[in-house]
Design an enzyme around this catalytic site. Sequence first.
Site, PDB file in Angstrom:
ATOM      1  N   ILE A   1     -75.242  65.814  20.769  1.00  0.00           N
ATOM      2  CA  ILE A   1     -74.691  65.098  19.437  1.00  0.00           C
ATOM      3  C   ILE A   1     -74.438  63.713  20.103  1.00  0.00           C
ATOM      4  O   ILE A   1     -73.912  63.600  20.802  1.00  0.00           O
ATOM      5  CB  ILE A   1     -73.020  65.668  18.804  1.00  0.00           C
ATOM      6  CG1 ILE A   1     -73.822  67.582  18.807  1.00  0.00           C
ATOM      7  CG2 ILE A   1     -72.907  64.987  17.634  1.00  0.00           C
ATOM      8  CD1 ILE A   1     -72.712  67.759  18.594  1.00  0.00           C
ATOM      9  N   LEU A   2     -75.628  63.222  19.350  1.00  0.00           N
ATOM     10  CA  LEU A   2     -75.094  61.067  20.112  1.00  0.00           C
ATOM     11  C   LEU A   2     -74.466  60.820  18.751  1.00  0.00           C
ATOM     12  O   LEU A   2     -73.437  61.181  18.036  1.00  0.00           O
ATOM     13  CB  LEU A   2     -76.521  60.676  19.379  1.00  0.00           C
ATOM     14  CG  LEU A   2     -78.004  61.553  19.020  1.00  0.00           C
ATOM     15  CD1 LEU A   2     -78.888  61.022  18.578  1.00  0.00           C
ATOM     16  CD2 LEU A   2     -78.488  60.678  21.017  1.00  0.00           C
TER      17      LEU A   2
ATOM     18  N   GLY B   1     -89.482  73.446  21.199  1.00  0.00           N
ATOM     19  CA  GLY B   1     -90.371  72.408  20.499  1.00  0.00           C
ATOM     20  C   GLY B   1     -92.071  72.971  19.364  1.00  0.00           C
ATOM     21  O   GLY B   1     -92.882  71.926  19.150  1.00  0.00           O
TER      22      GLY B   1
ATOM     23  N   ASN C   1     -82.389  64.963  11.331  1.00  0.00           N
ATOM     24  CA  ASN C   1     -82.487  65.999  11.661  1.00  0.00           C
ATOM     25  C   ASN C   1     -83.295  67.217  11.450  1.00  0.00           C
ATOM     26  O   ASN C   1     -83.522  67.384   9.958  1.00  0.00           O
ATOM     27  CB  ASN C   1     -81.438  65.846  12.439  1.00  0.00           C
ATOM     28  CG  ASN C   1     -80.826  67.197  13.502  1.00  0.00           C
ATOM     29  OD1 ASN C   1     -81.905  67.645  13.951  1.00  0.00           O
ATOM     30  ND2 ASN C   1     -79.345  68.480  12.464  1.00  0.00           N
TER      31      ASN C   1
ATOM     32  N   ASP D   1     -75.028  68.055  11.783  1.00  0.00           N
ATOM     33  CA  ASP D   1     -75.519  68.343  10.583  1.00  0.00           C
ATOM     34  C   ASP D   1     -75.167  67.936   9.068  1.00  0.00           C
ATOM     35  O   ASP D   1     -75.104  68.498   7.709  1.00  0.00           O
ATOM     36  CB  ASP D   1     -75.768  69.885  10.538  1.00  0.00           C
ATOM     37  CG  ASP D   1     -76.334  70.273  11.795  1.00  0.00           C
ATOM     38  OD1 ASP D   1     -77.066  69.768  12.658  1.00  0.00           O
ATOM     39  OD2 ASP D   1     -75.570  70.881  12.173  1.00  0.00           O
TER      40      ASP D   1
ATOM     41  N   GLU E   1     -90.734  74.748   8.299  1.00  0.00           N
ATOM     42  CA  GLU E   1     -89.394  73.420   8.869  1.00  0.00           C
ATOM     43  C   GLU E   1     -91.172  72.483   9.288  1.00  0.00           C
ATOM     44  O   GLU E   1     -90.916  71.479   9.021  1.00  0.00           O
ATOM     45  CB  GLU E   1     -89.137  73.365  10.008  1.00  0.00           C
ATOM     46  CG  GLU E   1     -88.004  74.503   9.668  1.00  0.00           C
ATOM     47  CD  GLU E   1     -86.628  73.948  10.640  1.00  0.00           C
ATOM     48  OE1 GLU E   1     -87.056  74.670  11.835  1.00  0.00           O
ATOM     49  OE2 GLU E   1     -85.845  73.624  10.725  1.00  0.00           O
TER      50      GLU E   1
ATOM     51  N   ASN F   1     -91.265  72.180  16.646  1.00  0.00           N
ATOM     52  CA  ASN F   1     -91.665  70.831  15.665  1.00  0.00           C
ATOM     53  C   ASN F   1     -91.647  69.774  16.285  1.00  0.00           C
ATOM     54  O   ASN F   1     -92.932  68.969  14.973  1.00  0.00           O
ATOM     55  CB  ASN F   1     -90.635  70.920  14.763  1.00  0.00           C
ATOM     56  CG  ASN F   1     -89.315  71.699  13.721  1.00  0.00           C
ATOM     57  OD1 ASN F   1     -90.429  71.901  13.131  1.00  0.00           O
ATOM     58  ND2 ASN F   1     -88.319  72.378  14.070  1.00  0.00           N
TER      59      ASN F   1
ATOM     60  N   MET G   1     -80.131  69.535  21.230  1.00  0.00           N
ATOM     61  CA  MET G   1     -78.889  70.259  21.633  1.00  0.00           C
ATOM     62  C   MET G   1     -77.919  69.632  21.655  1.00  0.00           C
ATOM     63  O   MET G   1     -76.710  69.993  22.256  1.00  0.00           O
ATOM     64  CB  MET G   1     -78.514  71.407  22.102  1.00  0.00           C
ATOM     65  CG  MET G   1     -80.091  72.178  21.681  1.00  0.00           C
ATOM     66  SD  MET G   1     -79.532  72.954  20.187  1.00  0.00           S
ATOM     67  CE  MET G   1     -78.649  73.758  20.143  1.00  0.00           C
TER      68      MET G   1
ATOM     69  N   HIS H   1     -82.782  71.211  10.415  1.00  0.00           N
ATOM     70  CA  HIS H   1     -81.369  71.911  10.395  1.00  0.00           C
ATOM     71  C   HIS H   1     -82.148  73.588   9.377  1.00  0.00           C
ATOM     72  O   HIS H   1     -82.079  72.690   8.367  1.00  0.00           O
ATOM     73  CB  HIS H   1     -80.170  71.460  10.332  1.00  0.00           C
ATOM     74  CG  HIS H   1     -78.790  72.834  10.453  1.00  0.00           C
ATOM     75  ND1 HIS H   1     -78.282  72.667  11.235  1.00  0.00           N
ATOM     76  CD2 HIS H   1     -78.256  73.717   9.913  1.00  0.00           C
ATOM     77  CE1 HIS H   1     -77.636  73.915  11.509  1.00  0.00           C
ATOM     78  NE2 HIS H   1     -77.444  74.325  10.218  1.00  0.00           N
TER      79      HIS H   1
HETATM   80  C1  GRF Z   1     -85.540  74.555  14.493  1.00  0.00           C
HETATM   81  O1  GRF Z   1     -84.704  75.855  14.173  1.00  0.00           O
HETATM   82  C2  GRF Z   1     -84.715  73.227  14.014  1.00  0.00           C
HETATM   83  O2  GRF Z   1     -84.268  73.668  12.674  1.00  0.00           O
HETATM   84  C3  GRF Z   1     -83.409  73.837  14.591  1.00  0.00           C
HETATM   85  O3  GRF Z   1     -83.724  74.133  16.069  1.00  0.00           O
HETATM   86  C4  GRF Z   1     -84.549  74.670  15.809  1.00  0.00           C
HETATM   87  C5  GRF Z   1     -86.006  74.016  16.420  1.00  0.00           C
HETATM   88  O4  GRF Z   1     -87.111  75.001  17.393  1.00  0.00           O
HETATM   89  N1  GRF Z   1     -82.818  72.876  14.341  1.00  0.00           N
HETATM   90  P1  GRF Z   1     -88.022  74.150  17.291  1.00  0.00           P
HETATM   91  O5  GRF Z   1     -87.669  73.542  19.346  1.00  0.00           O
HETATM   92  O6  GRF Z   1     -88.592  72.982  17.431  1.00  0.00           O
HETATM   93  O7  GRF Z   1     -89.751  75.462  18.413  1.00  0.00           O
END
Ligand code: GRF
Length: 193
Positions: free
Chosen positions: A96-97, A19, A111, A149, A178, A21, A94, A113
């Site tokens: 897929i919708l 989490g 999303n 993706d 990110e 992000n 994790m 990635h």
């Molecule tokens: C990130 O690297 C994102 O690009 C990918 O999963 C990771 C999630 O990291 N989809 P976090 O849970 O936000 O720390």
Amino acid sequence: MVELNGKKINTAVFISGRGTNLKSLIEFSNKKNSLISIKLVICNKPRAKGLYYAKKSKIKIYLTNFKHKNLSEYRILKKLKKYKINLIALAGFMKILSSSFIKKFNKPILNIHPSLLPKYKGLNTHRRVLNNKEKFSGSTVHLVDAKLDSGKIILQKKIKILKSDNEKNLEQRILKIEHKLYPEAIEKLFSNP
Ligand code: GRF
């Protein structure tokens, strides 16, 4: 597309794990003139570390395990309606919708990635990038469609791979990028209707 009318965009963030992000999106939403207000965090793992950030900021959490995907998606759609959500941000989610979910929501789903899409879709991105001796990697924020993706790229940031990079520190270096890229991509998406 979402009509803003000076209001903030009610956002739901979907997570499955760490989490970081989500944390950066919460910080972004707390900024004075932020575009978004995070109303809901959806998670498929009751022990996900990222839930801490939602709890700390008193954001509503909805947990659903996706054992019965249709049912989970049905319940999520009800929550999204209840909280008048106009934007979904997937952040390390994790699951897929389904295309039916995407269709029914009918508003932007983003999303993030950790690769230079369309290269290296899927899991173990950094390992594959290093094994292939790529010179660059990075991260991509894109709109979600029914395929994994894929979907229109909103923003991408590239970094040079260093001789000293291994899977772990490449991941950390990209993660840092990110945390800025996701808010920037949201701003870009809504500044170009
Ligand atoms: C990130 O690297 C994102 O690009 C990918 O999963 C990771 C999630 O990291 N989809 P976090 O849970 O936000 O720390």
